[in-house]
Scaffold this active site. Structure first.
Site, PDB file in Angstrom:
ATOM      1  N   ARG A   1      91.910  10.573 -79.296  1.00  0.00           N
ATOM      2  CA  ARG A   1      91.305   9.306 -78.652  1.00  0.00           C
ATOM      3  C   ARG A   1      90.084   9.339 -77.645  1.00  0.00           C
ATOM      4  O   ARG A   1      90.116  10.360 -76.779  1.00  0.00           O
ATOM      5  CB  ARG A   1      92.502   8.577 -78.000  1.00  0.00           C
ATOM      6  CG  ARG A   1      92.250   7.260 -77.215  1.00  0.00           C
ATOM      7  CD  ARG A   1      93.498   6.743 -76.506  1.00  0.00           C
ATOM      8  NE  ARG A   1      93.466   7.089 -75.132  1.00  0.00           N
ATOM      9  CZ  ARG A   1      94.086   6.487 -74.146  1.00  0.00           C
ATOM     10  NH1 ARG A   1      95.305   5.560 -74.523  1.00  0.00           N
ATOM     11  NH2 ARG A   1      94.152   6.895 -72.938  1.00  0.00           N
TER      12      ARG A   1
ATOM     13  N   CYS B   1      88.509   7.019 -74.534  1.00  0.00           N
ATOM     14  CA  CYS B   1      88.871   5.844 -73.816  1.00  0.00           C
ATOM     15  C   CYS B   1      87.713   5.585 -72.665  1.00  0.00           C
ATOM     16  O   CYS B   1      87.552   6.627 -71.819  1.00  0.00           O
ATOM     17  CB  CYS B   1      90.149   5.716 -73.117  1.00  0.00           C
ATOM     18  SG  CYS B   1      90.610   4.271 -72.532  1.00  0.00           S
TER      19      CYS B   1
END
Length: 124
Positions: free
Chosen positions: A101, A103
């Site tokens: 991920r 972010c």
């Protein structure tokens, strides 16, 4: 390549597809908290908006014949990094396989929403 489309997730609001299958992967466009039934933004706070975004992603995954467990990468955009912990609290309920991920906080998101998430999922 094959386009993925479902009326159970928000229709594209621009010149793009909800998702594209290329080879063994689904590349899904970023989802914002739009109720697919009404086309309206919903959610008064980051938790409600994140939940709707994740449910919309689930519908695109389903339309492509896969699920959250096969998501290999997410890219998450937040309007305010101060929402990071609350965003994670909802996100982790859906992405239990803990995909890779990124972010980041951004200056502004479409329709002034609080979050947007895009995914890449393995189909096999």
């Amino acid at each position: 390549m094959k386009k993925v489309s479902t009326d159970k997730a928000p229709a594209a609001i621009g010149p793009y597809s909800q998702g594209i299958i290329a080879g063994d992967f689904l590349y899904a466009s970023g989802q914002i908290p739009i109720n697919p039934a009404t086309g309206e933004i919903e959610g008064a706070d980051i938790e409600e908006q994140t939940d709707l975004v994740c449910r919309n992603i689930g519908e695109i995954l389903k339309a492509a014949g896969t699920d959250y467990e096969h998501v290999v990468k997410t890219t998450c955009f937040l309007a305010d990094m101060g929402d990071f912990a609350k965003f994670n609290g909802v996100y982790e309920k859906y992405f239990t396989g803990k995909p890779a991920r990124s972010c980041v906080a951004v200056k502004q998101l479409p329709k002034n929403v609080l979050c947007e998430v895009e995914i890449i999922a393995y189909l096999k």
